[in-house]
Write a protein that holds these residues in place. Structure first.
Motif, PDB file in Angstrom:
ATOM      1  N   ASP A   1      19.898  -0.115 -41.098  1.00 34.19           N
ATOM      2  CA  ASP A   1      19.718   0.233 -39.691  1.00 34.19           C
ATOM      3  C   ASP A   1      20.640   1.399 -39.400  1.00 34.19           C
ATOM      4  O   ASP A   1      21.858   1.220 -39.350  1.00 34.19           O
ATOM      5  CB  ASP A   1      20.057  -0.982 -38.834  1.00 34.19           C
ATOM      6  CG  ASP A   1      19.854  -0.733 -37.357  1.00 34.19           C
ATOM      7  OD1 ASP A   1      19.360   0.353 -36.999  1.00 34.19           O
ATOM      8  OD2 ASP A   1      20.187  -1.627 -36.575  1.00 34.19           O
TER       9      ASP A   1
ATOM     10  N   CYS B   1      14.201  -8.931 -40.764  1.00 31.10           N
ATOM     11  CA  CYS B   1      14.608  -7.532 -40.691  1.00 31.10           C
ATOM     12  C   CYS B   1      13.426  -6.703 -40.176  1.00 31.10           C
ATOM     13  O   CYS B   1      12.274  -6.994 -40.494  1.00 31.10           O
ATOM     14  CB  CYS B   1      15.029  -7.070 -42.083  1.00 31.10           C
ATOM     15  SG  CYS B   1      15.667  -5.401 -42.167  1.00 31.10           S
TER      16      CYS B   1
ATOM     17  N   PHE C   1      13.169  -0.882 -41.598  1.00 35.64           N
ATOM     18  CA  PHE C   1      14.511  -0.784 -42.154  1.00 35.64           C
ATOM     19  C   PHE C   1      14.655  -1.407 -43.541  1.00 35.64           C
ATOM     20  O   PHE C   1      15.708  -1.312 -44.148  1.00 35.64           O
ATOM     21  CB  PHE C   1      15.534  -1.424 -41.207  1.00 35.64           C
ATOM     22  CG  PHE C   1      15.593  -0.773 -39.857  1.00 35.64           C
ATOM     23  CD1 PHE C   1      15.421   0.590 -39.705  1.00 35.64           C
ATOM     24  CD2 PHE C   1      15.828  -1.529 -38.726  1.00 35.64           C
ATOM     25  CE1 PHE C   1      15.477   1.192 -38.464  1.00 35.64           C
ATOM     26  CE2 PHE C   1      15.887  -0.943 -37.473  1.00 35.64           C
ATOM     27  CZ  PHE C   1      15.710   0.421 -37.343  1.00 35.64           C
TER      28      PHE C   1
END
Length: 149
Positions: A95, A131, A135
């Protein structure tokens, strides 16, 4: 008093086929025991056609003669025989500038290599949900054969 008589047991010799079968069974049992500690590892960054990299595979293969056919036999044992496994699946996400991982451990008893592979695929899919898909950088797993309790 009469002397105690003992009988000798007469053992019929086993057939060559039965002896060969028993010898092969003993060899396969040794091979199965030698697989303890064998680790299969996969990382998605190696590409779709990446092979798993087994450690300790050669030890088991040597017990069966060390040739190509022995290697196929060991691979077949890994895929179809129930073994005990300790595995870790992980995804790596980034990220912005922060790289983080999402690991998960799995222990499976009396599970074939094929079954542990399916369980790890499901686990990785669940981890990917933790997630943002944009990313996700890579994912992978390690699975190690552990001794029976």
């Amino acid at each position: 008093m009469a002397a105690k008589q003992t009988r000798k047991r007469l053992r019929k010799p086993h057939s060559k086929k039965a002896r060969d079968h028993r010898a092969m069974h003993l060899e396969l049992t040794k091979v199965k025991k030698s697989l303890v500690g064998l680790t299969l590892a996969y990382n998605s960054s190696q590409g779709e056609d990446a092979l798993m990299h087994p450690s300790n595979f050669e030890k088991a293969r040597r017990l069966l003669g060390g040739d190509t056919a022995a290697g196929y036999t060991v691979a077949d044992i890994l895929e179809t025989w129930p073994l005990n496994w300790q595995a870790t699946a992980v995804i790596y996400c980034q990220d912005e500038n922060t790289l983080f991982d999402q690991p998960a451990n799995l222990t499976a008893e009396n599970t074939t290599g094929k079954e542990i592979g399916e369980l790890l695929e499901e686990l990785i899919e669940e981890l990917k949900k933790l997630c943002n898909p944009k990313f996700i950088k890579e994912w992978g797993f390690t699975a190690t054969v552990i001794p029976s309790k």
